[in-house]
Scaffold this motif. Structure first.
Motif, short mmCIF file in Angstrom:
data_model
loop_
_atom_site.label_atom_id
_atom_site.label_comp_id
_atom_site.label_asym_id
_atom_site.label_seq_id
_atom_site.Cartn_x
_atom_site.Cartn_y
_atom_site.Cartn_z
N ASP A 78 0.83 -1.11 -0.04
CA ASP A 78 0.02 -0.07 -0.06
C ASP A 78 0.78 1.55 -0.03
OD1 ASP A 78 -1.93 2.06 0.41
OD2 ASP A 78 -2.65 1.57 2.24
N SER A 79 0.89 1.87 -1.23
CA SER A 79 1.55 3.19 -1.24
C SER A 79 2.97 3.05 -0.65
CB SER A 79 0.60 4.25 -0.62
OG SER A 79 -0.54 4.33 -1.02
N VAL A 80 3.96 2.22 -1.35
CA VAL A 80 5.30 2.00 -0.84
C VAL A 80 6.36 2.25 -1.87
CG1 VAL A 80 7.10 0.81 0.27
CG2 VAL A 80 4.74 0.64 1.40
N TYR A 81 7.35 2.96 -1.93
CA TYR A 81 8.39 3.00 -3.29
C TYR A 81 9.53 2.53 -2.54
CZ TYR A 81 11.94 4.44 -6.05
OH TYR A 81 12.96 4.37 -7.02
N MET A 82 10.22 1.38 -3.29
CA MET A 82 11.61 1.07 -2.89
C MET A 82 12.41 1.09 -3.99
SD MET A 82 10.75 -1.92 -0.12
CE MET A 82 9.71 -1.80 1.23
N ASN A 83 13.87 1.18 -3.63
CA ASN A 83 14.78 0.65 -4.65
C ASN A 83 15.74 -0.53 -4.06
OD1 ASN A 83 16.85 2.23 -3.14
ND2 ASN A 83 16.30 3.81 -4.32
N ASN A 84 16.90 -0.65 -4.45
CA ASN A 84 17.70 -1.67 -3.95
C ASN A 84 18.35 -1.34 -2.40
OD1 ASN A 84 18.14 -2.55 -7.18
ND2 ASN A 84 17.22 -3.99 -5.91
N TYR A 85 18.21 -0.09 -2.10
CA TYR A 85 18.79 0.33 -1.20
C TYR A 85 17.99 0.89 0.29
CZ TYR A 85 22.71 0.79 -4.28
OH TYR A 85 23.61 0.20 -5.40
N SER A 86 16.71 0.85 -0.44
CA SER A 86 15.67 1.21 0.71
C SER A 86 15.71 0.76 2.08
CB SER A 86 14.38 1.05 0.11
OG SER A 86 14.17 1.94 -1.05
N GLU A 87 16.06 -0.58 2.12
CA GLU A 87 16.05 -1.32 3.51
C GLU A 87 16.95 -0.90 4.28
OE1 GLU A 87 16.23 -4.23 6.39
OE2 GLU A 87 17.82 -3.86 5.14
N SER A 88 18.32 -0.70 3.70
CA SER A 88 19.51 -0.22 4.57
C SER A 88 19.38 1.06 5.03
CB SER A 88 20.64 -0.50 3.91
OG SER A 88 20.63 0.24 2.61
N VAL A 89 18.69 1.98 4.03
CA VAL A 89 18.45 3.15 4.47
C VAL A 89 17.49 3.57 5.47
CG1 VAL A 89 17.46 5.60 3.61
CG2 VAL A 89 19.31 4.28 2.24
N SER A 90 16.55 2.69 5.34
CA SER A 90 15.33 2.53 6.48
C SER A 90 15.83 2.22 7.98
CB SER A 90 14.24 1.61 6.04
OG SER A 90 13.91 2.13 4.78
N ARG A 91 16.93 1.27 7.85
CA ARG A 91 17.41 0.96 9.19
C ARG A 91 18.22 2.09 9.63
NH1 ARG A 91 17.86 -4.52 10.70
NH2 ARG A 91 16.96 -5.98 9.31
N LEU A 92 19.15 2.93 8.77
CA LEU A 92 19.69 4.09 9.12
C LEU A 92 18.58 5.07 9.73
CD1 LEU A 92 22.42 4.55 6.50
CD2 LEU A 92 22.79 3.86 8.69
N SER A 93 17.47 5.06 8.89
CA SER A 93 16.45 6.11 9.57
C SER A 93 15.95 6.03 10.84
CB SER A 93 15.26 6.25 8.58
OG SER A 93 14.17 7.02 9.07
N CYS A 94 15.56 4.52 11.08
CA CYS A 94 14.98 4.14 12.45
C CYS A 94 16.12 4.28 13.42
CB CYS A 94 14.65 2.81 12.22
SG CYS A 94 13.51 2.10 13.49
#
Length: 290
Positions: A14-30
């Motif tokens: 539901d309304s999510v954009y990702m590229n191949n780096y999104s998961e690692s960037v999301s960990r940094l954000s969190c």
């Protein structure tokens, strides 16, 4: 994943954009949100802001949603509970959208007070869920710990938000007496944000931040959430940072709240007064001031 695989995977979300780096960037954000909250809790700093992306308040326990991968505010609050022995945490969400993820994660937790001020529009505003309505109050022994202030329409500004603060948010906050305050600080309720279509000024956000500073001995963390106009978001956040740096809030003009907003506030008071001694379920004339 290859791009074709990734886009097919995202079609089911539901309304999510990702590229191949999104998961690692999301960990940094969190991780930024966690480190900020721990630093404030331990007294290394008085308060602070996590200027992070992607945002988090729509992310649920087990799925990404609404531009959010990990629920930054919720994870940071859980870390304070589990690692720092925090007992009472208040999360205020002033993003124009309801923070469905934060609500769901803490719905049965009496040690987390979650308050969301958002557009509801009778189910016609994202995330299009009846759980964003004022009747969602928390479950079992956490009733009253979930407070939704659902605006029925666009156009809410400084007067309406400060009225909600004075009538609902601050009385409950004083009664709850949080040890730490976390703000899901979205700025899509700002003037000139064409998605939110509300009218909160930079001064309005500054005054809301100023009101929150009196809680929890000043332990206050702002964690960036939504905002769909980069310049507007930057200016509103700058106004909040000024307050954290002990600048005085600018003068603000407060008038009479819109009838629709006042009725929504009264309805919330009627429901939440069952759980909070600080709220009296009596009718108040909006022309008496806020």
């Amino acid at each position: 994943m290859k791009k074709t695989e990734l886009f097919k995977f995202l079609d089911d979300l539901d309304s999510v954009y990702m590229n191949n780096y999104s998961e690692s960037v999301s960990r940094l954000s969190c991780g930024g949100a966690i480190n900020l909250c721990k630093s404030v809790w331990r007294g290394d700093i008085q308060n602070g802001v996590a200027i992070i992306r992607p945002p988090g308040h729509h992310a649920e326990r087990d799925r990404a949603r609404g531009f959010c991968v990990y629920n930054n505010c919720a994870v940071a609050a859980r870390c304070l509970q589990r690692e720092e022995n925090a007992k009472r945490i208040m999360i205020l969400d002033w993003d124009i959208h309801h923070g469905n993820g934060i609500q769901d994660i803490f719905y049965d937790d009496p040690d987390i007070l979650y308050i969301s001020v958002h557009r509801y529009d009778n189910l016609n505003f994202y995330p299009f869920s009846p759980k964003a309505n004022l009747t969602a109050v928390g479950s079992s022994n956490a009733k009253g710990r979930n407070i939704n202030i659902p605006w029925p329409c666009m156009g809410m500004g400084d007067t309406e938000y400060i009225c909600a603060f004075n009538r609902i948010i601050m009385p409950i906050a004083y009664e709850f007496s949080p040890e730490m305050v976390i703000v899901a600080a979205g700025f899509d309720a700002s003037k000139n944000d064409t998605l939110g279509m509300c009218k909160v000024s930079n001064t309005g956000f500054a005054h809301m931040t100023h009101l929150l500073k009196v809680l929890s001995g000043g332990k206050l963390a702002l964690i960036l959430e939504g905002g769909y106009n980069v310049e507007v978001t930057a200016n509103a956040l700058t106004a909040c940072v000024g307050i954290l740096l002990n600048e005085p809030p600018p003068p603000i003009h407060i008038g009479t709240p819109m009838d629709a907003a006042f009725e929504a506030i009264q309805d919330v008071i009627k429901i939440q007064s069952h759980y909070w001694n600080s709220l009296a379920p009596v009718y108040m004339d909006p022309h008496q001031g806020i």
